[in-house]
Scaffold this motif. Structure first.
Motif, mmCIF file in Angstrom:
data_model
loop_
_atom_site.group_PDB
_atom_site.id
_atom_site.type_symbol
_atom_site.label_atom_id
_atom_site.label_comp_id
_atom_site.label_asym_id
_atom_site.label_seq_id
_atom_site.Cartn_x
_atom_site.Cartn_y
_atom_site.Cartn_z
ATOM 1 N N ILE A 119 -7.837 1.298 4.887
ATOM 2 C CA ILE A 119 -6.994 2.296 5.949
ATOM 3 C C ILE A 119 -5.841 2.389 6.182
ATOM 4 C CG2 ILE A 119 -6.980 3.699 7.730
ATOM 5 C CD1 ILE A 119 -10.657 2.470 8.062
ATOM 6 N N ALA A 120 -5.209 1.526 5.809
ATOM 7 C CA ALA A 120 -3.269 0.768 6.559
ATOM 8 C C ALA A 120 -3.076 1.215 4.756
ATOM 9 C CB ALA A 120 -3.347 -0.378 6.573
ATOM 10 N N MET A 121 -3.863 1.598 3.764
ATOM 11 C CA MET A 121 -3.078 1.615 2.575
ATOM 12 C C MET A 121 -2.743 3.665 2.512
ATOM 13 S SD MET A 121 -3.866 -0.878 -0.554
ATOM 14 C CE MET A 121 -3.048 0.345 -1.007
ATOM 15 N N ILE A 122 -3.731 4.361 3.102
ATOM 16 C CA ILE A 122 -3.625 5.246 2.874
ATOM 17 C C ILE A 122 -2.686 6.021 4.293
ATOM 18 C CG2 ILE A 122 -5.571 7.281 4.080
ATOM 19 C CD1 ILE A 122 -8.228 5.817 2.796
ATOM 20 N N LEU A 123 -2.633 5.066 5.151
ATOM 21 C CA LEU A 123 -2.035 5.350 6.581
ATOM 22 C C LEU A 123 -0.401 5.272 5.210
ATOM 23 C CD1 LEU A 123 -2.594 3.967 9.640
ATOM 24 C CD2 LEU A 123 -2.809 6.112 8.739
ATOM 25 N N ILE A 124 0.170 4.098 4.959
ATOM 26 C CA ILE A 124 1.669 3.920 4.384
ATOM 27 C C ILE A 124 1.664 4.642 3.288
ATOM 28 C CG2 ILE A 124 2.180 2.795 2.898
ATOM 29 C CD1 ILE A 124 1.601 -0.094 4.358
ATOM 30 N N MET A 125 0.732 5.566 2.637
ATOM 31 C CA MET A 125 0.806 6.213 1.283
ATOM 32 C C MET A 125 1.156 7.919 2.694
ATOM 33 S SD MET A 125 -2.089 5.788 -1.200
ATOM 34 C CE MET A 125 -1.416 7.361 -2.281
ATOM 35 N N TYR A 126 0.356 7.910 3.671
ATOM 36 C CA TYR A 126 0.636 9.346 4.386
ATOM 37 C C TYR A 126 2.344 9.049 4.842
ATOM 38 C CZ TYR A 126 0.208 13.138 8.095
ATOM 39 O OH TYR A 126 0.736 13.807 8.708
ATOM 40 N N PHE A 127 2.681 8.564 5.280
ATOM 41 C CA PHE A 127 3.823 8.349 5.872
ATOM 42 C C PHE A 127 5.131 7.970 4.867
ATOM 43 C CE2 PHE A 127 0.935 7.809 10.237
ATOM 44 C CZ PHE A 127 1.887 8.585 10.572
ATOM 45 N N PHE A 128 5.324 7.355 4.135
ATOM 46 C CA PHE A 128 5.794 7.535 2.934
ATOM 47 C C PHE A 128 5.826 8.130 1.488
ATOM 48 C CE2 PHE A 128 6.105 3.004 5.279
ATOM 49 C CZ PHE A 128 7.123 2.983 5.567
ATOM 50 N N MET A 129 5.013 9.228 1.940
ATOM 51 C CA MET A 129 4.615 9.900 -0.166
ATOM 52 C C MET A 129 4.427 11.523 0.669
ATOM 53 S SD MET A 129 2.936 7.574 -1.883
ATOM 54 C CE MET A 129 3.204 8.636 -3.472
ATOM 55 N N MET B 140 -11.948 -5.713 4.672
ATOM 56 C CA MET B 140 -12.055 -4.834 3.573
ATOM 57 C C MET B 140 -10.984 -3.401 3.977
ATOM 58 S SD MET B 140 -12.046 -5.357 0.336
ATOM 59 C CE MET B 140 -12.456 -4.108 -0.922
ATOM 60 N N TRP B 141 -11.895 -2.721 4.819
ATOM 61 C CA TRP B 141 -11.880 -1.827 5.347
ATOM 62 C C TRP B 141 -10.259 -1.041 5.971
ATOM 63 C CZ3 TRP B 141 -14.181 2.094 3.131
ATOM 64 C CH2 TRP B 141 -16.103 1.936 2.970
ATOM 65 N N ILE B 142 -10.566 -2.240 6.604
ATOM 66 C CA ILE B 142 -9.240 -1.459 7.067
ATOM 67 C C ILE B 142 -7.442 -2.382 6.250
ATOM 68 C CG2 ILE B 142 -6.850 -3.237 8.189
ATOM 69 C CD1 ILE B 142 -9.358 -4.492 10.156
ATOM 70 N N MET B 143 -7.922 -3.227 4.919
ATOM 71 C CA MET B 143 -7.001 -2.935 4.327
ATOM 72 C C MET B 143 -6.473 -1.030 3.606
ATOM 73 S SD MET B 143 -5.340 -5.445 4.188
ATOM 74 C CE MET B 143 -3.719 -5.942 2.044
#
Length: 85
Positions: free
Chosen positions: A6-16, A1-4
């Motif tokens: 963190i992954a979403m936050i990283l994706i938002m950082y790099f793409f937005m 759950m925590w990995i998902m």
């Protein structure tokens, strides 16, 4: 759950957030470098030539003897260099 999460936050950082920050810095540098004689486009779609540069405003000439005083934040591009927000 925590990995998902963190992954979403990283994706938002790099793409937005990161690309938006780069665009904001580029526009800030563009606006700081404006000088008399530069051609610009305003947020309202008005093309003009800078006649006077103030601290926070610009006096632009849009036609012969037709001038507007606008806020520097309303400048969105340079039609000669293809810089657009």
């Amino acid at each position: 759950m925590w990995i998902m999460i963190i992954a979403m936050i990283l994706i938002m950082y790099f793409f937005m957030w990161r690309p938006e920050s780069k665009r904001r810095k580029q526009m800030e540098q563009f606006r700081k470098g404006l000088k008399e004689g530069d051609k610009i486009i305003t947020a309202g779609g008005i093309y003009g030539t800078i006649r006077e540069v103030g601290e926070t405003t610009l006096l632009i000439e849009v036609d012969h003897n037709v001038t507007f005083r606008i806020d520097k934040g309303m400048v969105v591009g340079d039609p000669t260099q293809g810089i657009m927000q």
